[in-house]
Design a protein around this motif. Structure first.
Motif, PDB file in Angstrom:
ATOM      1  N   UNK A 127       1.851  -9.938   6.061  1.00 11.63           N
ATOM      2  CA  UNK A 127       0.695 -10.005   5.174  1.00 11.63           C
ATOM      3  C   UNK A 127       0.676  -8.833   4.215  1.00 11.63           C
ATOM      4  N   UNK A 128       1.199  -7.706   4.677  1.00 13.56           N
ATOM      5  CA  UNK A 128       1.202  -6.527   3.825  1.00 13.56           C
ATOM      6  C   UNK A 128       2.237  -5.521   4.286  1.00 13.56           C
ATOM      7  N   UNK A 129       2.373  -4.470   3.518  1.00 11.92           N
ATOM      8  CA  UNK A 129       3.295  -3.391   3.821  1.00 11.92           C
ATOM      9  C   UNK A 129       2.611  -2.059   3.567  1.00 11.92           C
ATOM     10  N   UNK A 130       2.932  -1.080   4.393  1.00  9.60           N
ATOM     11  CA  UNK A 130       2.493   0.295   4.173  1.00  9.60           C
ATOM     12  C   UNK A 130       3.742   1.124   3.906  1.00  9.60           C
ATOM     13  N   UNK A 131       3.767   1.801   2.755  1.00  8.54           N
ATOM     14  CA  UNK A 131       4.974   2.488   2.292  1.00  8.54           C
ATOM     15  C   UNK A 131       4.674   3.967   2.139  1.00  8.54           C
ATOM     16  N   UNK A 132       5.438   4.792   2.838  1.00  5.26           N
ATOM     17  CA  UNK A 132       5.314   6.249   2.761  1.00  5.26           C
ATOM     18  C   UNK A 132       6.401   6.774   1.841  1.00  5.26           C
ATOM     19  N   UNK A 133       5.993   7.379   0.737  1.00  7.28           N
ATOM     20  CA  UNK A 133       6.947   7.885  -0.241  1.00  7.28           C
ATOM     21  C   UNK A 133       7.284   9.349   0.029  1.00  7.28           C
ATOM     22  N   UNK A 181      13.373   9.660   2.311  1.00  8.19           N
ATOM     23  CA  UNK A 181      13.462   8.392   1.594  1.00  8.19           C
ATOM     24  C   UNK A 181      12.217   7.567   1.922  1.00  8.19           C
ATOM     25  N   UNK A 182      11.896   6.567   1.099  1.00 15.68           N
ATOM     26  CA  UNK A 182      10.711   5.745   1.367  1.00 15.68           C
ATOM     27  C   UNK A 182      10.801   5.047   2.721  1.00 15.68           C
ATOM     28  N   UNK A 183       9.670   4.964   3.390  1.00 18.14           N
ATOM     29  CA  UNK A 183       9.565   4.278   4.682  1.00 18.14           C
ATOM     30  C   UNK A 183       8.576   3.140   4.514  1.00 18.14           C
ATOM     31  N   UNK A 184       9.038   1.916   4.724  1.00 21.65           N
ATOM     32  CA  UNK A 184       8.179   0.744   4.535  1.00 21.65           C
ATOM     33  C   UNK A 184       8.113  -0.045   5.836  1.00 21.65           C
ATOM     34  N   UNK A 185       6.905  -0.322   6.275  1.00 24.34           N
ATOM     35  CA  UNK A 185       6.688  -1.057   7.514  1.00 24.34           C
ATOM     36  C   UNK A 185       5.736  -2.219   7.235  1.00 24.34           C
ATOM     37  N   UNK A 186       6.130  -3.447   7.565  1.00 18.59           N
ATOM     38  CA  UNK A 186       5.242  -4.593   7.367  1.00 18.59           C
ATOM     39  C   UNK A 186       4.230  -4.710   8.498  1.00 18.59           C
ATOM     40  N   UNK A 187       3.154  -5.423   8.231  1.00 17.87           N
ATOM     41  CA  UNK A 187       2.145  -5.660   9.254  1.00 17.87           C
ATOM     42  C   UNK A 187       1.497  -7.021   8.992  1.00 17.87           C
ATOM     43  N   UNK A 188       0.846  -7.563  10.024  1.00 17.44           N
ATOM     44  CA  UNK A 188       0.107  -8.813   9.891  1.00 17.44           C
ATOM     45  C   UNK A 188       0.973  -9.999   9.547  1.00 17.44           C
ATOM     46  N   UNK A 209       0.865  -1.185   0.000  1.00 14.70           N
ATOM     47  CA  UNK A 209       0.000   0.000   0.000  1.00 14.70           C
ATOM     48  C   UNK A 209       0.901   1.235   0.000  1.00 14.70           C
ATOM     49  N   UNK A 210       0.841   1.986  -1.070  1.00 15.57           N
ATOM     50  CA  UNK A 210       1.753   3.110  -1.286  1.00 15.57           C
ATOM     51  C   UNK A 210       0.997   4.418  -1.117  1.00 15.57           C
ATOM     52  N   UNK A 211       1.613   5.349  -0.392  1.00 13.69           N
ATOM     53  CA  UNK A 211       1.080   6.703  -0.266  1.00 13.69           C
ATOM     54  C   UNK A 211       1.904   7.621  -1.157  1.00 13.69           C
ATOM     55  N   UNK A 212       1.296   8.109  -2.221  1.00 13.74           N
ATOM     56  CA  UNK A 212       1.982   8.935  -3.204  1.00 13.74           C
ATOM     57  C   UNK A 212       1.289  10.285  -3.268  1.00 13.74           C
ATOM     58  N   UNK A 213       2.052  11.366  -3.202  1.00 14.92           N
ATOM     59  CA  UNK A 213       1.475  12.705  -3.279  1.00 14.92           C
ATOM     60  C   UNK A 213       2.563  13.751  -3.229  1.00 14.92           C
ATOM     61  N   UNK A 214       2.165  14.993  -3.290  1.00 16.42           N
ATOM     62  CA  UNK A 214       3.112  16.101  -3.297  1.00 16.42           C
ATOM     63  C   UNK A 214       3.456  16.521  -1.873  1.00 16.42           C
ATOM     64  N   UNK A 215       4.340  17.522  -1.780  1.00 15.27           N
ATOM     65  CA  UNK A 215       4.774  18.017  -0.478  1.00 15.27           C
ATOM     66  C   UNK A 215       3.574  18.494   0.335  1.00 15.27           C
ATOM     67  N   UNK A 216       3.627  18.235   1.634  1.00 14.12           N
ATOM     68  CA  UNK A 216       2.705  18.818   2.613  1.00 14.12           C
ATOM     69  C   UNK A 216       1.236  18.567   2.298  1.00 14.12           C
ATOM     70  N   UNK A 217       0.929  17.356   1.820  1.00 14.77           N
ATOM     71  CA  UNK A 217      -0.474  16.989   1.679  1.00 14.77           C
ATOM     72  C   UNK A 217      -0.928  16.085   2.827  1.00 14.77           C
TER      73      UNK A 217
END
Length: 472
Positions: free
Chosen positions: A192-198, A182-189, A102-110
């Motif tokens: 089972x999945x990953x949440x990635x902050x770009x 830099x990207x931050x990726x944390x697994x969960x479950x 699950x990727x979070x993609x967006x511009x600065x300060x959103x």
């Protein structure tokens, strides 16, 4: 203006489903996209008010996506607030059940990092496995990777996988651009999945024309206190002491026409004469207006284009007359509005009343123009959040005046001046000001003021004397 054009093609994403009842997705490994509009608490003080704006946001996204957008279901649009917890629980449940990346993609300060902290499925009872089990599972996986020749290493674009813990450290949240380097990726479950902050994608760079000590004030961190400004012919609205200048193009001979402005920005606003505002913006005139412009920024000021007020808000603005029984078609005026967008800062709601005598015939219902930073009459709308779509433009209706030989638009217009003529957009008016002021409980009428006591004893004494005289 946080919209990312052509994201479906650039990232090879699954095409969104149409409104056709029989349309079914064939099996595909391509990821899907959701539109997450963050910081919705900046729009209204209550969740119910924000939810009522959802049809307007969907209409804006449809217009921005062009002909394809008119056929999409757009059931993947979310108005969330990480600060208030509005709709974040539903998205968190969806992430947990879906799994995968699950990727979070967006511009600065959103608000990606703030949303990341709220959406990550932290350890809770049956959800997060015991830390000892996680360690054993990781040891087994590491041994398997060392012996399996078919295992491929991680791509260099992402950091290596992190060990899964029930409560991992969250990304830093800051109003400064580039906090997530830099990207931050944390697994969960149990993997089972990953949440990635770009990291945030770059915006236009309006902060380069602002003093270093005032750059942090460009980000709207809480709902602003909005005041109504009346702009008469020959006047302009200054934001930030000249960072943005809005000049209505009104007839100076008709002093009855005025324009109302509601700045939903964290900057100080000031209404003054256009001549004084122009001199202040280009830094050639001393004035008492507090300015955040950096030295030399005045030489970069130029026109960002002319913008027309096309959204008809007559019914909401003349609500008292309509509630009294007057039909909207019989009113002698129209009220038009638009939202002028300032990239990364906020928006200004403009409203102007036009007499019907100046509008005789309209061939087509007008469509709101989405003007980009180039100042032309096409572009993309903005939504403070993680918006994704394709940029196309809608045609405008033509307006016929009393003179049949000439056709011209009689919508009110404004001209906007910004650094390099950029960082400005336009969208259909959300009418946020009326939403804030609709449904508020009426204040109780003040009680009758007390009778002044000055001279009360003297009047009472004279009354008693008069009573004695009449009694004798």
């Amino acid at each position: 203006m946080s919209l990312i054009p052509s994201i479906y093609k650039n990232l090879s994403l699954a095409r969104p489903r149409t409104q056709n009842r029989r349309s079914q997705h064939s099996f595909s490994s391509r990821p899907s996209v959701s539109f997450i509009i963050t910081r919705s608490d900046l729009l209204a003080p209550s969740k119910e008010m924000v939810d009522s704006m959802m049809p307007k946001f969907i209409a804006i996204l449809r217009t921005a996506m062009g002909r394809m957008g008119q056929k999409l279901r757009l059931g993947n649009v979310h108005l969330v607030s990480s600060k208030r917890g509005w709709w974040t629980k539903d998205i968190k449940e969806s992430i947990w059940h879906r799994g995968g990346g699950n990727w979070l993609v967006g511009k600065f300060n959103v608000g990606k990092s703030n949303l990341f902290e709220v959406l990550f499925p932290k350890g809770s009872r049956d959800r997060a496995p015991v830390y000892a089990e996680i360690q054993r599972q990781q040891e087994i996986e590491s041994a398997h990777r060392s012996t399996d020749p078919t295992f491929f290493s991680e791509k260099k674009l992402l950091p290596p996988p992190q060990p899964e813990v029930p409560f991992p450290p969250m990304p830093l949240v800051s109003s400064l651009a580039g906090t997530t380097a830099s990207p931050i990726r944390l697994p969960f479950g149990n993997h089972k999945g990953e949440l990635i902050d770009m990291p945030g994608l770059e915006r236009g760079g309006l902060e380069q024309y602002v003093k270093s000590e005032d750059k942090a004030d460009l980000v709207m961190t809480h709902r602003p206190i909005v005041t109504q400004h009346i702009i008469k012919p020959g006047q302009s609205l200054l934001l930030g002491g000249g960072l943005v200048r809005i000049t209505p193009l009104l007839d100076e001979n008709d002093r009855s026409i005025t324009m109302l402005a509601y700045p939903f920005v964290p900057l100080k606003s000031h209404v003054t004469s256009t001549e004084k505002a122009s001199g202040t913006q280009i830094q050639e005139r001393e004035s008492g207006v507090e300015s955040i412009l950096a030295d030399g920024a005045g030489t970069h000021m130029s026109s960002a284009g002319r913008f027309k007020l096309r959204t008809d808000v007559t019914k909401s603005r003349a609500g008292s007359m309509i509630r009294a029984g007057v039909s909207a078609e019989k009113l002698p005026f129209h009220v038009y509005a638009t939202d002028i967008l300032i990239e990364g800062i906020g928006w200004v709601e403009l409203v102007c009343q036009v007499r019907k005598s100046k509008r005789v015939h309209q061939s087509e219902p007008p469509a709101e123009d989405f003007t980009a930073s180039s100042g032309t009459e096409s572009g993309v709308p903005t939504a403070q959040g993680l918006s994704i779509g394709t940029t196309t433009f809608a045609p405008f209706g033509t307006i016929q005046t009393k003179d049949d030989s000439t056709q011209s638009s009689s919508f009110p217009e404004v001209e906007i001046f910004t650094p390099d003529g950029k960082y400005i957009g336009q969208r259909t008016c959300l009418d946020v000001w009326q939403t804030w002021n609709t449904g508020k409980p009426r204040t109780k009428r003040a009680a009758r003021p007390r009778k002044p006591m000055s001279g009360a004893k003297k009047r009472e004494k004279m009354r008693r004397r008069a009573a004695l005289v009449t009694g004798t």
